[in-house]
Design a protein around this motif. Sequence first.
Motif, short mmCIF file in Angstrom:
data_model
loop_
_atom_site.label_atom_id
_atom_site.label_comp_id
_atom_site.label_asym_id
_atom_site.label_seq_id
_atom_site.Cartn_x
_atom_site.Cartn_y
_atom_site.Cartn_z
N LEU A 1 -11.72 -68.06 63.87
CA LEU A 1 -11.79 -67.18 62.69
C LEU A 1 -12.24 -67.98 61.47
O LEU A 1 -13.07 -67.52 60.67
CB LEU A 1 -10.44 -66.53 62.42
CG LEU A 1 -9.89 -65.63 63.53
CD1 LEU A 1 -8.54 -65.05 63.13
CD2 LEU A 1 -10.86 -64.51 63.86
N GLN A 2 -11.72 -69.20 61.33
CA GLN A 2 -12.11 -70.04 60.20
C GLN A 2 -13.61 -70.36 60.24
O GLN A 2 -14.29 -70.34 59.21
CB GLN A 2 -11.29 -71.34 60.17
CG GLN A 2 -9.81 -71.12 59.86
CD GLN A 2 -9.59 -70.42 58.53
OE1 GLN A 2 -10.11 -70.85 57.52
NE2 GLN A 2 -8.83 -69.34 58.54
N HIS B 1 2.63 -68.69 60.19
CA HIS B 1 1.50 -67.86 59.76
C HIS B 1 2.11 -66.72 58.94
O HIS B 1 2.86 -65.90 59.45
CB HIS B 1 0.76 -67.33 61.00
CG HIS B 1 -0.47 -66.54 60.67
ND1 HIS B 1 -1.53 -66.42 61.52
CD2 HIS B 1 -0.82 -65.85 59.57
CE1 HIS B 1 -2.48 -65.67 60.96
NE2 HIS B 1 -2.06 -65.31 59.78
N THR C 1 -3.79 -53.80 53.30
CA THR C 1 -4.91 -52.87 53.29
C THR C 1 -4.55 -51.58 52.55
O THR C 1 -5.26 -51.14 51.64
CB THR C 1 -5.37 -52.57 54.73
OG1 THR C 1 -5.47 -53.81 55.43
CG2 THR C 1 -6.73 -51.88 54.75
N GLN D 1 -15.64 -67.18 59.43
CA GLN D 1 -15.57 -66.83 58.01
C GLN D 1 -16.40 -67.78 57.16
O GLN D 1 -17.12 -67.35 56.25
CB GLN D 1 -14.11 -66.85 57.54
CG GLN D 1 -13.28 -65.74 58.17
CD GLN D 1 -11.78 -65.82 57.92
OE1 GLN D 1 -11.02 -65.04 58.48
NE2 GLN D 1 -11.34 -66.76 57.11
N TYR E 1 -11.95 -55.58 59.94
CA TYR E 1 -11.80 -56.95 60.42
C TYR E 1 -10.38 -57.28 60.88
O TYR E 1 -10.19 -57.98 61.89
CB TYR E 1 -12.23 -57.91 59.31
CG TYR E 1 -12.18 -59.38 59.64
CD1 TYR E 1 -12.83 -59.90 60.76
CD2 TYR E 1 -11.51 -60.27 58.80
CE1 TYR E 1 -12.79 -61.25 61.04
CE2 TYR E 1 -11.48 -61.63 59.07
CZ TYR E 1 -12.11 -62.11 60.19
OH TYR E 1 -12.07 -63.46 60.44
N GLY E 2 -9.37 -56.78 60.15
CA GLY E 2 -7.97 -57.07 60.50
C GLY E 2 -7.68 -56.78 61.97
O GLY E 2 -7.27 -57.68 62.71
N GLY F 1 -8.35 -63.41 53.79
CA GLY F 1 -7.69 -62.10 53.81
C GLY F 1 -6.43 -62.14 52.99
O GLY F 1 -6.44 -62.41 51.78
N SER G 1 1.10 -54.85 54.93
CA SER G 1 0.23 -53.69 54.63
C SER G 1 -0.68 -53.92 53.44
O SER G 1 -0.79 -53.05 52.57
CB SER G 1 1.08 -52.45 54.34
OG SER G 1 2.02 -52.29 55.36
N ASP H 1 1.74 -63.47 56.32
CA ASP H 1 0.81 -62.51 55.71
C ASP H 1 1.53 -61.46 54.89
O ASP H 1 2.74 -61.32 54.93
CB ASP H 1 -0.21 -61.98 56.72
CG ASP H 1 0.13 -60.67 57.39
OD1 ASP H 1 1.26 -60.19 57.23
OD2 ASP H 1 -0.75 -60.14 58.07
N GLN I 1 -9.97 -50.78 56.89
CA GLN I 1 -9.60 -50.80 58.31
C GLN I 1 -9.83 -49.44 58.96
O GLN I 1 -9.18 -49.08 59.93
CB GLN I 1 -8.15 -51.25 58.47
CG GLN I 1 -7.97 -52.69 58.00
CD GLN I 1 -6.71 -53.36 58.51
OE1 GLN I 1 -5.86 -52.75 59.13
NE2 GLN I 1 -6.59 -54.66 58.25
N GLU J 1 -7.22 -69.25 65.61
CA GLU J 1 -7.40 -69.37 64.17
C GLU J 1 -8.65 -70.19 63.83
O GLU J 1 -9.38 -69.88 62.89
CB GLU J 1 -6.17 -70.00 63.52
CG GLU J 1 -6.17 -69.99 62.01
CD GLU J 1 -6.41 -68.59 61.42
OE1 GLU J 1 -5.83 -67.61 61.88
OE2 GLU J 1 -7.22 -68.51 60.48
N ASN K 1 -3.80 -63.92 54.35
CA ASN K 1 -3.14 -64.80 55.30
C ASN K 1 -2.99 -66.24 54.81
O ASN K 1 -3.90 -66.78 54.18
CB ASN K 1 -3.96 -64.85 56.60
CG ASN K 1 -3.88 -63.55 57.37
OD1 ASN K 1 -3.32 -63.52 58.46
ND2 ASN K 1 -4.40 -62.48 56.81
N ARG L 1 5.17 -57.02 63.84
CA ARG L 1 4.44 -55.76 63.68
C ARG L 1 4.91 -54.73 64.71
O ARG L 1 5.13 -53.56 64.38
CB ARG L 1 2.93 -55.99 63.86
CG ARG L 1 2.30 -56.76 62.73
CD ARG L 1 0.76 -56.62 62.70
NE ARG L 1 0.23 -57.42 61.61
CZ ARG L 1 -0.38 -58.60 61.76
NH1 ARG L 1 -0.58 -59.10 62.97
NH2 ARG L 1 -0.81 -59.26 60.71
#
Lengths: 254, 254
Positions: free
Chosen positions: A27-28, B138, B145, A31, A12-13, B184, B143, B140, A112, A24, B186, B239
Amino acid sequence: MIQMTLIQIDNYGPWTVTPRPRNESDLQILQAELYADLERQFANKKGLVFFTRFDNLLAVTNGIDEEDHLRIQRSIRNRYPITISMGVGAAETPHEAQKLATIALQKEGGAQSSKRKEILAIDSLAPADENNLVQAAHIDINSVTETLTDIESAFDTNFMVNKAQHYLMTKLIKKGALLFFIGGDNFMAPCNGLSEKEIEDILVEINDEIGIGLKAGIGVGRNMEDAAYMADLGLEEIRDHDNGMWTWVIEKEY
Amino acid sequence: MIQMTLIQIDNYGPWTVTPRPRNESDLQILQAELYADLERQFANKKGLVFFTRFDNLLAVTNGIDEEDHLRIQRSIRNRYPITISMGVGAAETPHEAQKLATIALQKEGGAQSSKRKEILAIDSLAPADENNLVQAAHIDINSVTETLTDIESAFDTNFMVNKAQHYLMTKLIKKGALLFFIGGDNFMAPCNGLSEKEIEDILVEINDEIGIGLKAGIGVGRNMEDAAYMADLGLEEIRDHDNGMWTWVIEKEY
Ligand SMILES: Nc1nc2c(ncn2[C@@H]2O[C@H](COP(=O)(O)OP(=O)(O)OP(=O)(O)O)[C@@H](O)[C@H]2O)c(=O)[nH]1
Ligand SMILES: Nc1nc2c(ncn2[C@@H]2O[C@H](COP(=O)(O)OP(=O)(O)OP(=O)(O)O)[C@@H](O)[C@H]2O)c(=O)[nH]1
């Protein structure tokens, strides 16, 4: 024995940012709708799903078998832009059950990995009978409306609820139990193996430490629906007695 | 100025147990679907709703006016067994904005008053123009995962994410900012008034205190949709650079 299912959205990531970050709000909505959908399907079989992290959801699934899980996976694949994998485990405590479920799924590939798709990894199942009971505590904050919602700002109330959640989680996890926020000022704790006294002690400690008064209805039944309903009735008993008690246990008679 | 809306289900607590406790799964489905529904309607006007406590939801609503709010209230009334009231406030910081929104609504009656129904209480609105920008981070976990999802049990990962949330909330609230979990690993933090340095300092502190590495894309725009999207692009920059930076700010050009 309590049976738990881990539901994980596949890969999903990367999907959320391919080809570029998705809005966003979309996605909300995805989900929340996926959660409501899974809840409907598992609840139909007397299970209960917790939203957890939304991309990783945990459910109590006593009485729900392999075929049931497969049908739910297929139904999601047919209607969503993503697929889900699941792991299932049964054990004496909820923490152990979700751990077995997680390990079973992790063995099939990472969250992932683009190769792992729609896996159902079953470590163990708990048959729905009198030897396999689910115990769950429905915990809520005493008079949250009067003491917080109606006088503090919405975010400050939310902060206090989150604080209670964090303290409850920290203490319950040490005893092999789990804790999920279910909205408002309410939490649900699958807690097989915990005595009423142990639960009361945790509530008393939290009241001493951060001044948040909690009460817990504790329910026992052959599936999560029954356990949660008995827990709700337990909470109502505490409200009716109105004499400062912390816990009330009800076991369903079949 | 940032504009925030508090959305509160009217007299919901009593409804959940009348005439007897309603099945928890039905409440979960109702709450998740109401959230998805509100998200769709506010997002249509470039706002963003956070699920918060599900019975009390906070939204960033720059550019969304009285008529828009009224239409959403009516649409919910027509399709759900419950109604919603709202408060709206605009201020220099998100914490102050939601506080004004809460106070405006509280003045009209309590969350469990059977007399208060479908109120829209507006303290203040922030017009959608170049003087009224929304800033959002935002955030997060680095890593997640590899370091958690694929090796720890699902609940233990959830516990770590909740811990990060609690630390972030505690530190941000002191600076007038808010923090919402968005699934997640986030979080989204409406954070008008905070400098990039202040945000970086918070992330560094949390890394030192609990060993959870975080990064923040920070976005600025005339509405929450734009701010959130810029924040996402900021995260992608971090990233791409892959050299341990903590934050990246992008302001939308109009
Ligand atoms: N998920 C869930 N949420 C509930 C339930 N009952 C109440 N709530 C939520 O909890 C919020 C507060 O309601 P109550 O817990 O009844 O209110 P209170 O002021 O704390 O009153 P007491 O619990 O009697 O002390 C409501 O707005 C709902 O969001 C339930 O059975 N399940
Ligand atoms: N709400 C929301 N969730 C997201 C977004 N991107 C990723 N996620 C969630 O975060 C989870 C982890 O994905 P990533 O954050 O990409 O994975 P990671 O392993 O932490 O990798 P890095 O963030 O690159 O360090 C996913 O399963 C999603 O649930 C987003 O834009 N919005």
